[in-house]
Write an enzyme that holds these catalytic residues in place. Sequence first.
Site, PDB file in Angstrom:
ATOM      1  N   CYS B 168      63.195 -36.455  10.623  1.00 22.24           N
ATOM      2  CA  CYS B 168      63.716 -37.620   9.918  1.00 22.24           C
ATOM      3  C   CYS B 168      63.777 -37.384   8.403  1.00 22.24           C
ATOM      4  O   CYS B 168      64.612 -37.950   7.724  1.00 22.24           O
ATOM      5  CB  CYS B 168      62.876 -38.852  10.228  1.00 22.24           C
ATOM      6  SG  CYS B 168      61.141 -38.606   9.941  1.00 22.24           S
ATOM      7  N   HIS B 451      57.157 -41.789   8.778  1.00 27.61           N
ATOM      8  CA  HIS B 451      58.557 -41.718   9.173  1.00 27.61           C
ATOM      9  C   HIS B 451      59.411 -41.963   7.928  1.00 27.61           C
ATOM     10  O   HIS B 451      59.056 -42.785   7.093  1.00 27.61           O
ATOM     11  CB  HIS B 451      58.819 -42.780  10.242  1.00 27.61           C
ATOM     12  CG  HIS B 451      60.224 -42.753  10.754  1.00 27.61           C
ATOM     13  ND1 HIS B 451      60.763 -41.639  11.355  1.00 27.61           N
ATOM     14  CD2 HIS B 451      61.191 -43.700  10.757  1.00 27.61           C
ATOM     15  CE1 HIS B 451      62.015 -41.911  11.695  1.00 27.61           C
ATOM     16  NE2 HIS B 451      62.303 -43.149  11.342  1.00 27.61           N
TER      17      HIS B 451
END
Lengths: 112, 497
Positions: B168, B451
């Site tokens: 990510c 994340h």
Amino acid sequence: MSQSSPRNTAYVDLMQTGDYDRFRELLKKRLVECGWCDQIQVICREIAREKGPGITAQQLMDEVAVKGRALVPNSVKRELLQKVKEHLLKEAGYYDNELKKKTETAADESMS
Amino acid sequence: MGETGCIHLKNFKAAKGVDHYETISSIFTWPTSPKYRKAKALCCFCHICQYRGPLLLTCLHCIHFACFGGKHIHEHSKSKKHFLAVNVSFGNIFCFQCGDYVYDKELFHINQKNKATAYKSLGLPYINTYKDPYSTEKTLLRLNPVKKPATNYGAVGLRGLLNLGDTCFINSIVQALTHTPLLRDYFLSKNHVCHFEDDRTKCLVCEIVNLFQEFYSGLDSPLILHRFLHLIWTHARHLAGYEQQDAHEFFIATLNVLHQQCKDTSQAPNGDIPKNSNHCTCIIDQIFTGDLQSDVVCQACNGVSTTVDPFWDISLDLSGGVAVEKETKDQKPLTLADCLRQFTRQEHLGSKIKCNNCNSYQESTKQLSMQKLPVVACFHLKRFEHSKIVKKKITTSVSFPEFLDMTPFLSEHRQAVANGLDLYPPHLSSEDNRYSLFAVVNHIGSLDLGHYTAFIRHKKDQWFKCNDDHITQVKKSDVLASEGYLLFYHKRILEYE
């Protein structure tokens, strides 16, 4: 315009050094940037469509020239005028005296 | 009209060839040497009324200069029966029997060739806008007869990116890069010349070009960045592996690889373009590089030693004294401008250093300022603390604006203020240094388990949240209220060099 007029002398000088073409290129660049070239293209297309296929370059020119000149933004005119003027003054040695004065004062300061 | 002009020009060419035209074009229209420029300057005016302007023509038969507007060239044509003339400014051919300009492919190419030589001799960049499309381009044009209009709304340019296992951080940086306006314009207009001719799959720049093509192809299925990932792994080995990496580190590594691979090609053609002294002309440096000036002032003699270093991003401290002080004192959240002020404030250097002015070891202060601003300013908020004692994430909230004026942090401005000339607000002639936000990369979660997502500005002031392959529209206020890890600002007004 006579061959010895100041305007003509300036032209001859600018042309010989290639600066004329540099300014011409700058002008062209500015006209593309501000959308003038696209505007003119649209106007030309309209006129050509109106008059049909028999239209000559001269007829097109007669109609577009006046409009085209009026559409050049003042900022572009000012910039070019300013740059050409500055350039000619520089070439003519207008700034040399000031520069000389500056270096002289700088020299005086460092001496004292 | 055909490609060979009118019958009159055809007959003329059959009788006399193209030498006349070549002479006129190479000396008077596009003088290819200083000698020819002089000739042009001295000869090109109407010999009847002295006119020098864009409507000056010269006879193709006997090189007689006369103006079109005053019909002096018409007189010449009538009296001498010379029916073909050339426009001196542009090299177009006028046929008096047809009463109009005529087009001839062969002569046109001679004129273009001379124009290119003339531009080269003046050091001007020459772009051939009249080149015939390549066969591949012709095929593409035939396959896609319908033009796709770009509208202010619509999803063209938005693509989700699949997560390949903790990638990510790559996805969010790729989203930010693909939505950088100037990068997009560069890569979509195919300006890149690859120098991995033997194996294009090694070239990260080519892969970015492909990526941009994919992003703006109009499709909306998520993309898989496997080739891109592989290239990053081969070119920046320290990022290889399936672990979560730092998005900032990845961003800098990517710029570095792109810069290395663009570098050689950007200097090869057009050797005449004046180069900036110590700057590379590659697209990465043109967009992301700014110059940071560091002034070290000796407290004993006030001697200043200045160094200038290029930068791609600005890392801002969040743990410093100002942050704590401000929070306790004002109860107001820290702003990006506060961080920048902290970054550019005068600080005392801990140890005594040698002053080159008075040649002794003295207490000194150091101050940073921006000597040259980049087109895209990337701010990195140092949210990860990796000291010997603690490893933690700093969650201090920093408010960042949609529009940011960088003028107060400029070296030039600092100098003016120091000399008592306050240029703020900037007067008319000075540059506009305002920036607008176009991408924000956020980190959610903790140091070990986190994340990355990205907010990007799309089309006209719409904002989208890119969370791997999920793309959702968000409000601008959501973007401005987010925590912020990497902030990307784009200069609003670009200056021409």
